[in-house]
Design a protein around this motif. Structure first.
Motif, PDB file in Angstrom:
ATOM      1  N   ILE A 113      18.443   3.014  13.782  1.00  0.00           N
ATOM      2  CA  ILE A 113      18.698   1.804  13.000  1.00  0.00           C
ATOM      3  C   ILE A 113      18.234   0.571  13.767  1.00  0.00           C
ATOM      4  O   ILE A 113      17.673  -0.367  13.189  1.00  0.00           O
ATOM      5  N   ALA A 114      18.445   0.575  15.084  1.00  0.00           N
ATOM      6  CA  ALA A 114      17.997  -0.552  15.914  1.00  0.00           C
ATOM      7  C   ALA A 114      16.490  -0.732  15.827  1.00  0.00           C
ATOM      8  O   ALA A 114      15.985  -1.863  15.746  1.00  0.00           O
ATOM      9  N   ARG A 119      16.264  -4.985  17.520  1.00  0.00           N
ATOM     10  CA  ARG A 119      17.120  -4.622  18.644  1.00  0.00           C
ATOM     11  C   ARG A 119      18.078  -5.744  19.031  1.00  0.00           C
ATOM     12  O   ARG A 119      19.216  -5.488  19.422  1.00  0.00           O
ATOM     13  N   LYS A 120      17.641  -6.982  18.936  1.00  0.00           N
ATOM     14  CA  LYS A 120      18.550  -8.087  19.237  1.00  0.00           C
ATOM     15  C   LYS A 120      19.714  -8.084  18.257  1.00  0.00           C
ATOM     16  O   LYS A 120      20.873  -8.281  18.654  1.00  0.00           O
ATOM     17  N   ARG A 121      19.423  -7.861  16.994  1.00  0.00           N
ATOM     18  CA  ARG A 121      20.477  -7.831  15.984  1.00  0.00           C
ATOM     19  C   ARG A 121      21.478  -6.724  16.283  1.00  0.00           C
ATOM     20  O   ARG A 121      22.686  -6.884  16.093  1.00  0.00           O
ATOM     21  N   MET A 122      20.969  -5.577  16.747  1.00  0.00           N
ATOM     22  CA  MET A 122      21.864  -4.463  17.034  1.00  0.00           C
ATOM     23  C   MET A 122      22.731  -4.751  18.257  1.00  0.00           C
ATOM     24  O   MET A 122      23.932  -4.428  18.267  1.00  0.00           O
ATOM     25  N   VAL A 123      22.162  -5.345  19.299  1.00  0.00           N
ATOM     26  CA  VAL A 123      22.960  -5.703  20.482  1.00  0.00           C
ATOM     27  C   VAL A 123      24.053  -6.696  20.098  1.00  0.00           C
ATOM     28  O   VAL A 123      25.217  -6.558  20.519  1.00  0.00           O
ATOM     29  N   LEU A 124      23.696  -7.700  19.309  1.00  0.00           N
ATOM     30  CA  LEU A 124      24.672  -8.697  18.869  1.00  0.00           C
ATOM     31  C   LEU A 124      25.792  -8.048  18.063  1.00  0.00           C
ATOM     32  O   LEU A 124      26.980  -8.310  18.300  1.00  0.00           O
ATOM     33  N   ALA A 125      25.424  -7.176  17.124  1.00  0.00           N
ATOM     34  CA  ALA A 125      26.436  -6.500  16.301  1.00  0.00           C
ATOM     35  C   ALA A 125      27.340  -5.620  17.166  1.00  0.00           C
ATOM     36  O   ALA A 125      28.555  -5.556  16.938  1.00  0.00           O
ATOM     37  N   ALA A 158      27.272   3.221  21.613  1.00  0.00           N
ATOM     38  CA  ALA A 158      26.134   3.933  21.024  1.00  0.00           C
ATOM     39  C   ALA A 158      25.062   2.970  20.535  1.00  0.00           C
ATOM     40  O   ALA A 158      23.864   3.286  20.570  1.00  0.00           O
ATOM     41  N   ALA A 159      25.471   1.797  20.092  1.00  0.00           N
ATOM     42  CA  ALA A 159      24.519   0.821  19.540  1.00  0.00           C
ATOM     43  C   ALA A 159      23.901  -0.056  20.615  1.00  0.00           C
ATOM     44  O   ALA A 159      22.698  -0.349  20.583  1.00  0.00           O
ATOM     45  N   ALA A 160      24.699  -0.493  21.581  1.00  0.00           N
ATOM     46  CA  ALA A 160      24.238  -1.517  22.530  1.00  0.00           C
ATOM     47  C   ALA A 160      23.217  -0.991  23.523  1.00  0.00           C
ATOM     48  O   ALA A 160      22.184  -1.634  23.769  1.00  0.00           O
ATOM     49  N   THR A 161      23.474   0.169  24.109  1.00  0.00           N
ATOM     50  CA  THR A 161      22.627   0.628  25.212  1.00  0.00           C
ATOM     51  C   THR A 161      21.189   0.915  24.794  1.00  0.00           C
ATOM     52  O   THR A 161      20.254   0.396  25.409  1.00  0.00           O
ATOM     53  N   PRO A 162      20.941   1.746  23.755  1.00  0.00           N
ATOM     54  CA  PRO A 162      19.536   1.991  23.392  1.00  0.00           C
ATOM     55  C   PRO A 162      18.815   0.752  22.893  1.00  0.00           C
ATOM     56  O   PRO A 162      17.615   0.585  23.136  1.00  0.00           O
ATOM     57  N   ALA A 163      19.533  -0.124  22.194  1.00  0.00           N
ATOM     58  CA  ALA A 163      18.886  -1.354  21.718  1.00  0.00           C
ATOM     59  C   ALA A 163      18.517  -2.260  22.878  1.00  0.00           C
ATOM     60  O   ALA A 163      17.423  -2.837  22.923  1.00  0.00           O
ATOM     61  N   SER A 446      13.740   2.719  21.625  1.00  0.00           N
ATOM     62  CA  SER A 446      15.180   2.824  21.385  1.00  0.00           C
ATOM     63  C   SER A 446      15.591   4.244  21.039  1.00  0.00           C
ATOM     64  O   SER A 446      16.662   4.714  21.424  1.00  0.00           O
ATOM     65  N   THR A 447      14.743   4.960  20.279  1.00  0.00           N
ATOM     66  CA  THR A 447      15.061   6.343  19.933  1.00  0.00           C
ATOM     67  C   THR A 447      15.098   7.223  21.169  1.00  0.00           C
ATOM     68  O   THR A 447      16.018   8.027  21.357  1.00  0.00           O
ATOM     69  N   ALA A 448      14.098   7.071  22.051  1.00  0.00           N
ATOM     70  CA  ALA A 448      14.067   7.848  23.291  1.00  0.00           C
ATOM     71  C   ALA A 448      15.260   7.502  24.170  1.00  0.00           C
ATOM     72  O   ALA A 448      15.892   8.382  24.771  1.00  0.00           O
ATOM     73  N   SER A 449      15.578   6.214  24.248  1.00  0.00           N
ATOM     74  CA  SER A 449      16.742   5.796  25.014  1.00  0.00           C
ATOM     75  C   SER A 449      18.018   6.350  24.398  1.00  0.00           C
ATOM     76  O   SER A 449      18.979   6.665  25.109  1.00  0.00           O
ATOM     77  N   GLY A 450      18.017   6.466  23.068  1.00  0.00           N
ATOM     78  CA  GLY A 450      19.180   7.042  22.398  1.00  0.00           C
ATOM     79  C   GLY A 450      19.411   8.481  22.817  1.00  0.00           C
ATOM     80  O   GLY A 450      20.547   8.902  23.047  1.00  0.00           O
ATOM     81  N   ILE A 451      18.339   9.261  22.928  1.00  0.00           N
ATOM     82  CA  ILE A 451      18.459  10.641  23.387  1.00  0.00           C
ATOM     83  C   ILE A 451      18.987  10.675  24.816  1.00  0.00           C
ATOM     84  O   ILE A 451      19.862  11.470  25.163  1.00  0.00           O
ATOM     85  N   PHE A 452      18.441   9.788  25.647  1.00  0.00           N
ATOM     86  CA  PHE A 452      18.864   9.705  27.044  1.00  0.00           C
ATOM     87  C   PHE A 452      20.358   9.395  27.143  1.00  0.00           C
ATOM     88  O   PHE A 452      21.103  10.047  27.884  1.00  0.00           O
ATOM     89  N   ASN A 453      20.814   8.419  26.379  1.00  0.00           N
ATOM     90  CA  ASN A 453      22.220   8.034  26.441  1.00  0.00           C
ATOM     91  C   ASN A 453      23.127   9.032  25.734  1.00  0.00           C
ATOM     92  O   ASN A 453      24.309   9.152  26.078  1.00  0.00           O
TER      93      ASN A 453
END
Length: 532
Positions: A113-114, A119-125, A158-163, A446-453
């Motif tokens: 989604i990020a 990505r800024k919007r996702m970090v803020l949310a 889950a939202a902040a780190t990959p974004a 962000s997707t790759a970072s999502g897998i990592f996290n």
């Protein structure tokens, strides 16, 4: 020539675009030229100055530290939370694992989604969401409702780190400047844990364990405001296209992954909580159904057009092995050691919350030193060497805890074990994070970072559940009572950590990851050598 064309296009647009829109166009053009370089030590043009650059990296680093600082703060308060709710054992472990489980289960969906909405919007949310649920959770009187709200908090991790890592990964091109930015970001996870422990110790000792949650509310409310004003805006998006992109996301895959992981972790946890243990039919049933459901998720991802977890990412050189190694390391670090050493100091040594905090402060000092070393050597020392050192540190740290006598002074074994654990965490996180970002194109950061996290958070949740089962079983087998029985049970968790980190150490010998960001790596052949 290209520069003249760009300048002429900008002049033509001046009559039709507002000043802010024109500035964004100019910034996008400058950023495109910057991204075209294979190696760069220049400041990315999205930053107005070095101070602005450093400030933004620090703000984003709090995205990486959100989950671990939460875990550290709550772990130091674990005995007090148990007393407040009248719970212990596996029931108490959900106070930590509910956050890790929801964070790991939803990170792939929220990372996708990020990439779609910005990505800024996702970090803020994420920062706002976290502040809200910390505030609400601080007033809960029922442990089950509290654990549910802890799960809601986990969505923010889950939202902040990959974004956040996606912003840094897409903003910088390979080079020492990117290494330093990523080393700062990577420090957020282990150092966030220590900051959480310090804040948790102070609040728990002098105010209340609930004050930890209220402090987090204030902290991330402030950072949400800073994100709004200081983090560079997301690229301009075509919102009709974005809505179509969101509609195509793999929501069924997210349902399969989440339900499978929840059932699996719940079964591991309940095996230690129920009197029948693994003989309980529902434990075995949940475990089997959880594994089958997650296997179905993997099959579904290979067939769906827009997968939540693109399986091609796992085919990049060294990526799958790197995820296995980082999973073993953080199952040790977050899933066992940092959970049980807190309980060891307070329940066996009788230390107060503030004294336990003091015992763990050396992790912060070592973490800073390790990340400084990593920032200036990742372009020189191959990642494989750093990863071997990291997993060796994890293994030795766990071994020191497993062999430590009950009444030995702090400086003899506990102190070096604490320092070694963060050496392992920081080096492994830096290498794995940089390798993850170098393996995929900018649009999939962000997707790759999502897998990592996902690997980090889920292995932490599985580590807590599995070690809790080992602890409960060891307590039943122990011939002692009281503190000695508790000590015997904790040693089972530490030996489990020794085993899992030893698996990671053996795997790290076969990892082929070279240096990152070396100026000499300008040719395609040399770049291929960097990732083995």
């Amino acid at each position: 020539m290209a520069s003249n064309i760009i300048d002429s296009n900008i002049l033509e647009l001046k009559g039709t675009l507002s000043r802010s829109e024109l500035r964004r166009r100019e910034q996008d053009e400058a950023f495109a030229r910057y991204r075209a370089q294979s190696i760069s030590e220049e400041r990315p043009p999205v930053f107005r100055s070095v101070v602005h650059e450093i400030t933004v990296v620090v703000i984003l680093t709090f995205g990486a530290s959100l989950a671990t600082s939460n875990q550290g703060a709550m772990q130091i308060a674990i005995p007090h939370i148990g007393e407040s709710f009248g719970i212990s054992g596996a029931e108490l472990s959900w106070t930590i694992s509910a956050f890790s489980l929801s964070s790991g289960a939803f990170v792939l969906l929220l990372a996708s989604i990020a990439d779609s909405i910005g990505r800024k919007r996702m970090v803020l949310a994420a920062y706002v969401w976290y502040a809200i649920w910390c505030l609400v959770s601080g007033f809960m009187k029922n442990d089950i409702v509290f654990d549910v709200f802890r799960g809601f908090q986990g969505l923010s991790g889950a939202a902040a780190t990959p974004a956040a890592v996606g912003i840094i990964g897409a903003t910088y091109v390979p080079g020492q400047r990117k290494n330093r930015a990523m080393a700062t970001f990577s420090a957020g996870a282990p150092l966030g844990f220590i900051v959480g422990i310090i804040c948790g110790g102070i609040c728990t000792q002098f105010i209340s364990w609930r004050a930890v949650l209220f402090f987090s509310t204030i902290e991330y409310s402030v950072f949400a405001v800073l994100v709004w004003f200081l983090v560079p805006d997301d690229p301009h998006m075509d919102w009709p296209a974005t809505k179509k992109s969101l509609a195509k996301l793999d929501y069924f895959g997210a349902l399969l992954a989440t339900s499978g992981l929840v059932m699996f972790v719940f079964a591991l946890t309940q095996a230690g909580a129920t009197s029948k243990g693994w003989a309980a039919p529902y434990v075995i049933a949940l475990l089997i159904v959880g594994v089958v459901t997650f296997a179905t998720f993997i099959f579904w991802e290979s067939k769906v057009q827009n997968p939540l977890m693109p399986l091609y990412i796992w085919r990049f050189p060294g990526f799958a092995l790197c995820m296995l190694i980082i999973g073993c390391g953080f199952m040790n670090f977050l899933g066992v050691l940092n959970y049980y050493i807190t309980l060891f100091f307070q329940n066996i040594r009788g230390a107060s919350a503030i004294l336990t905090t003091a015992y763990l402060v050396p992790q912060a000092v070592c973490g800073v030193l390790v990340n400084i070393v990593a920032a200036f050597t990742l372009h020189i020392v191959p990642g494989r060497i750093f990863m071997i050192i990291a997993l060796t540190a994890f293994t030795v740290s766990a071994l020191l805890w497993a062999l430590q006598p009950i009444d030995l002074i702090y400086w003899a074994m506990a102190f070096p074990a604490i320092c070694l654990s963060v050496v392992g965490a920081d080096l492994a996180f830096n290498v794995a994070n940089l390798h993850t970002l170098s393996a995929v194109p900018p649009e999939s950061q962000s997707t790759a970072s999502g897998i990592f996290n996902t690997a980090i958070q889920l292995t932490a949740a599985v580590g807590i559940a599995a070690s809790t089962t080992a602890v409960q079983a060891a307590a039943k087998r122990s011939t002692h009572t009281g503190v000695q029985q508790l000590y015997d049970s904790y040693k089972a968790a530490f030996w489990f950590a020794v085993g899992i980190s030893a698996v990671g150490l053996i795997a790290s010998v076969f990892l082929k990851v070279g240096t990152h960001g070396h100026k000499a790596a300008a040719t395609d052949e040399e770049k291929n050598e960097e990732v083995g």
